[in-house]
Design a protein around this motif. Sequence first.
Motif, PDB file in Angstrom:
ATOM      1  N   SER A   5       0.832  -1.205   0.000  1.00 28.62           N
ATOM      2  CA  SER A   5       0.000   0.000   0.000  1.00 28.62           C
ATOM      3  C   SER A   5       0.861   1.248   0.000  1.00 28.62           C
ATOM      4  CB  SER A   5      -0.929  -0.007   1.219  1.00 28.62           C
ATOM      5  OG  SER A   5      -1.824  -1.097   1.167  1.00 28.62           O
ATOM      6  N   THR A   6       1.939   1.215   0.783  1.00 26.42           N
ATOM      7  CA  THR A   6       2.849   2.358   0.832  1.00 26.42           C
ATOM      8  C   THR A   6       3.511   2.570  -0.517  1.00 26.42           C
ATOM      9  OG1 THR A   6       3.279   1.982   3.179  1.00 26.42           O
ATOM     10  CG2 THR A   6       4.875   3.317   1.973  1.00 26.42           C
ATOM     11  N   LEU A  10       3.239   5.787  -3.036  1.00 20.82           N
ATOM     12  CA  LEU A  10       4.422   6.487  -3.529  1.00 20.82           C
ATOM     13  C   LEU A  10       4.391   6.620  -5.051  1.00 20.82           C
ATOM     14  CD1 LEU A  10       7.236   7.702  -3.153  1.00 20.82           C
ATOM     15  CD2 LEU A  10       8.164   5.363  -3.177  1.00 20.82           C
ATOM     16  N   ILE A  11       4.027   5.552  -5.740  1.00 20.92           N
ATOM     17  CA  ILE A  11       3.982   5.581  -7.206  1.00 20.92           C
ATOM     18  C   ILE A  11       2.924   6.569  -7.694  1.00 20.92           C
ATOM     19  CG2 ILE A  11       3.422   4.224  -9.255  1.00 20.92           C
ATOM     20  CD1 ILE A  11       4.678   1.803  -7.801  1.00 20.92           C
ATOM     21  N   ARG A  12       1.740   6.511  -7.075  1.00 25.59           N
ATOM     22  CA  ARG A  12       0.665   7.430  -7.482  1.00 25.59           C
ATOM     23  C   ARG A  12       1.062   8.881  -7.237  1.00 25.59           C
ATOM     24  NH1 ARG A  12      -2.755   3.424  -5.175  1.00 25.59           N
ATOM     25  NH2 ARG A  12      -2.825   4.612  -3.222  1.00 25.59           N
ATOM     26  N   TYR A  35      11.429  17.025  -4.219  1.00 33.77           N
ATOM     27  CA  TYR A  35      10.837  17.617  -3.019  1.00 33.77           C
ATOM     28  C   TYR A  35       9.308  17.578  -3.114  1.00 33.77           C
ATOM     29  CZ  TYR A  35      10.160  20.983   0.779  1.00 33.77           C
ATOM     30  OH  TYR A  35       9.771  21.596   1.946  1.00 33.77           O
ATOM     31  N   GLU A  36       8.772  18.002  -4.252  1.00 36.90           N
ATOM     32  CA  GLU A  36       7.322  18.054  -4.415  1.00 36.90           C
ATOM     33  C   GLU A  36       6.702  16.661  -4.367  1.00 36.90           C
ATOM     34  OE1 GLU A  36       4.025  19.832  -7.562  1.00 36.90           O
ATOM     35  OE2 GLU A  36       6.062  20.654  -7.503  1.00 36.90           O
ATOM     36  N   ALA A  37       7.360  15.689  -4.978  1.00 33.13           N
ATOM     37  CA  ALA A  37       6.843  14.324  -4.956  1.00 33.13           C
ATOM     38  C   ALA A  37       6.876  13.751  -3.551  1.00 33.13           C
ATOM     39  CB  ALA A  37       7.655  13.441  -5.903  1.00 33.13           C
TER      40      ALA A  37
END
Length: 339
Positions: A5-6, A10-12, A35-37
């Motif tokens: 789930s984590t 992260l991918i999304r 940074y934004e991701a």
Amino acid sequence: MGTLSTLATLIRASLGTAVRRMKRGPLRPGWSFAYEATVAFMKANNERLYLRPAPEQREEVERLARTTSALRRVHREEVSAGGVPSVWFSPPERSGDAVVLYLHGGAYVMGSPRTHGDLLARLALGTGLRVLAPDYRLAPEHPFPAQLEDTLAVYRWLLSSGVSPRRVVFAGDSAGGGLALSTLVAARDQGTPLPAGAVVIAPWVDLECGGASVERNAAYDWGDKAMLLHWAGWFLGGAPAREPLASPLHADLRGLPPLFVHVGSAELQYDDGVRITEKARAGGVQAHLEVWPEMVHDFQTFGEGFPESVRGTTKLCEHLQRVLLDAERQEGPGIGGPP
């Protein structure tokens, strides 16, 4: 399932950030993609978790902790400090016998010396001082004032072990920053000798979340008002949100030692930092406010892969050393002396 789930979150978050930046550019002018991701991932992860039972939230947060290069360079030792499980972070070469008493953040619900281990190690390395991190009790199983009681017990243990109060500096982030300030107030009221000062990151000092920045910066930071109020309810456990030792914004701050407050201009707790600094100054406390443009909550914890985090941690170390040096000048030689 938790790890998957984590990873999916992260991918999304990364893909969403990439698409958004291609269409409209960065969310804030100075933000890199990384940074934004990272901010997007942390916000999405909080949205996914904050209504779940507290043990599940803690498990997810603990899973994100990693052994970093900074952690490999310090010595860690578990200790019972006044009956409170705690961890020493010691640099390979100490520059003095002063101690940083660090209180981790996590909304009083999650977090530990392990989740904050990288930052604690970098503070130890950057100052050359030992850092003591209590693993204080967490809400909702242990609501207010359990966290304050634990911190006072650790501080008294330090003093009983022979450490001068003027050789101790409090530090903490978010809830831990608020807890550091509450501990100063409680220690003062109980007649316990106060430390040299405190250096706090984005202190959560208003559990009513009444600062305008809580809503103004919700589009940028990795939390929102609903999350904060939910966690605050667990922590308070029926105590009023304006209880001074839970929300030190409502405490009498007169007589406290020097404070250094770090906040990001794009974070929810920006107004908390500004207001507690102003109140401290009004009470005659020497208080310095360090505002980091474009930064979100707890950016100092992001790690050495982020230049912003490195700069923020470097300034924290400077301020920790400044507090101790000023105390030494006032009290005479000793604070910066050999171990």
